[in-house]
Design a protein around this motif. Structure first.
Motif, PDB file in Angstrom:
ATOM      1  N   ILE A 134      54.318 130.286  10.823  1.00  0.00           N
ATOM      2  CA  ILE A 134      53.478 130.770  11.921  1.00  0.00           C
ATOM      3  C   ILE A 134      54.318 131.658  12.827  1.00  0.00           C
ATOM      4  N   VAL A 135      53.798 132.856  13.134  1.00  0.00           N
ATOM      5  CA  VAL A 135      54.462 133.750  14.080  1.00  0.00           C
ATOM      6  C   VAL A 135      53.488 134.128  15.192  1.00  0.00           C
ATOM      7  N   ASP A 136      53.996 134.222  16.409  1.00  0.00           N
ATOM      8  CA  ASP A 136      53.293 134.769  17.572  1.00  0.00           C
ATOM      9  C   ASP A 136      52.210 133.882  18.169  1.00  0.00           C
ATOM     10  N   VAL A 137      51.928 132.728  17.598  1.00  0.00           N
ATOM     11  CA  VAL A 137      50.963 131.788  18.171  1.00  0.00           C
ATOM     12  C   VAL A 137      51.456 130.368  17.917  1.00  0.00           C
ATOM     13  N   GLY A 138      50.811 129.409  18.507  1.00  0.00           N
ATOM     14  CA  GLY A 138      51.133 128.010  18.246  1.00  0.00           C
ATOM     15  C   GLY A 138      51.909 127.315  19.341  1.00  0.00           C
ATOM     16  N   GLY A 139      52.530 128.069  20.234  1.00  0.00           N
ATOM     17  CA  GLY A 139      53.200 127.477  21.388  1.00  0.00           C
ATOM     18  C   GLY A 139      54.506 126.762  21.106  1.00  0.00           C
ATOM     19  N   GLU A 140      55.116 127.022  19.958  1.00  0.00           N
ATOM     20  CA  GLU A 140      56.398 126.367  19.684  1.00  0.00           C
ATOM     21  C   GLU A 140      57.318 127.279  18.887  1.00  0.00           C
ATOM     22  N   TYR A 141      58.611 127.080  19.112  1.00  0.00           N
ATOM     23  CA  TYR A 141      59.643 127.796  18.364  1.00  0.00           C
ATOM     24  C   TYR A 141      60.506 126.739  17.696  1.00  0.00           C
ATOM     25  N   VAL A 142      60.242 126.493  16.421  1.00  0.00           N
ATOM     26  CA  VAL A 142      60.963 125.476  15.651  1.00  0.00           C
ATOM     27  C   VAL A 142      61.292 126.084  14.289  1.00  0.00           C
ATOM     28  N   PRO A 143      62.434 126.764  14.189  1.00  0.00           N
ATOM     29  CA  PRO A 143      62.794 127.439  12.945  1.00  0.00           C
ATOM     30  C   PRO A 143      62.792 126.534  11.714  1.00  0.00           C
ATOM     31  N   GLU A 144      63.189 125.263  11.875  1.00  0.00           N
ATOM     32  CA  GLU A 144      63.230 124.342  10.738  1.00  0.00           C
ATOM     33  C   GLU A 144      61.848 124.157  10.117  1.00  0.00           C
ATOM     34  N   ARG A 145      60.792 124.326  10.928  1.00  0.00           N
ATOM     35  CA  ARG A 145      59.417 124.174  10.444  1.00  0.00           C
ATOM     36  C   ARG A 145      58.731 125.527  10.274  1.00  0.00           C
ATOM     37  N   GLN A 146      59.477 126.601  10.425  1.00  0.00           N
ATOM     38  CA  GLN A 146      58.969 127.966  10.322  1.00  0.00           C
ATOM     39  C   GLN A 146      57.845 128.228  11.329  1.00  0.00           C
ATOM     40  N   ARG A 147      58.088 127.810  12.560  1.00  0.00           N
ATOM     41  CA  ARG A 147      57.176 128.051  13.681  1.00  0.00           C
ATOM     42  C   ARG A 147      57.898 128.984  14.638  1.00  0.00           C
ATOM     43  N   PHE A 148      57.387 130.204  14.795  1.00  0.00           N
ATOM     44  CA  PHE A 148      58.096 131.230  15.548  1.00  0.00           C
ATOM     45  C   PHE A 148      57.197 131.871  16.608  1.00  0.00           C
ATOM     46  N   ASP A 149      56.866 131.114  17.632  1.00  0.00           N
ATOM     47  CA  ASP A 149      56.100 131.678  18.739  1.00  0.00           C
ATOM     48  C   ASP A 149      57.050 131.903  19.905  1.00  0.00           C
ATOM     49  N   HIS A 150      57.045 133.115  20.444  1.00  0.00           N
ATOM     50  CA  HIS A 150      57.912 133.419  21.584  1.00  0.00           C
ATOM     51  C   HIS A 150      57.164 133.336  22.904  1.00  0.00           C
TER      52      HIS A 150
END
Length: 79
Positions: free
Chosen positions: A43-59
């Motif tokens: 996930i990029v640009d949405v989701g409200g979290e930045y957790v690289p280990e889970r591939q969640r990249f919201d800034h």
């Protein structure tokens, strides 16, 4: 995210497709629906979290408030 695209999400997707193994042919899903997001691999640009280990990249972090200067109050961001 759903709606009008922004440059940050376009850049993030382009970088993934060009430079990360396994993403060249990835399906793009544009949504903010939490149930749909929970089923995605990355996930990029949405989701409200930045957790690289889970591939969640919201800034867009809720607590983030850094700006360029006191005269430029738009929050900083990155792809």
């Amino acid at each position: 995210h759903n709606g009008t695209f922004h440059c940050d999400e376009a850049l993030a997707i382009a970088l993934l497709r060009m430079g990360v193994s396994g993403y060249a042919d990835a399906t793009i899903v544009r949504t903010r629906d939490a149930d749909v997001l929970g089923k995605l691999d990355c996930i990029v640009d949405v989701g409200g979290e930045y957790v690289p280990e889970r591939q969640r990249f919201d800034h867009h972090q809720r607590g983030f408030s850094e700006v360029f200067s006191e005269h430029h109050v738009t929050k900083l961001s990155s792809a």
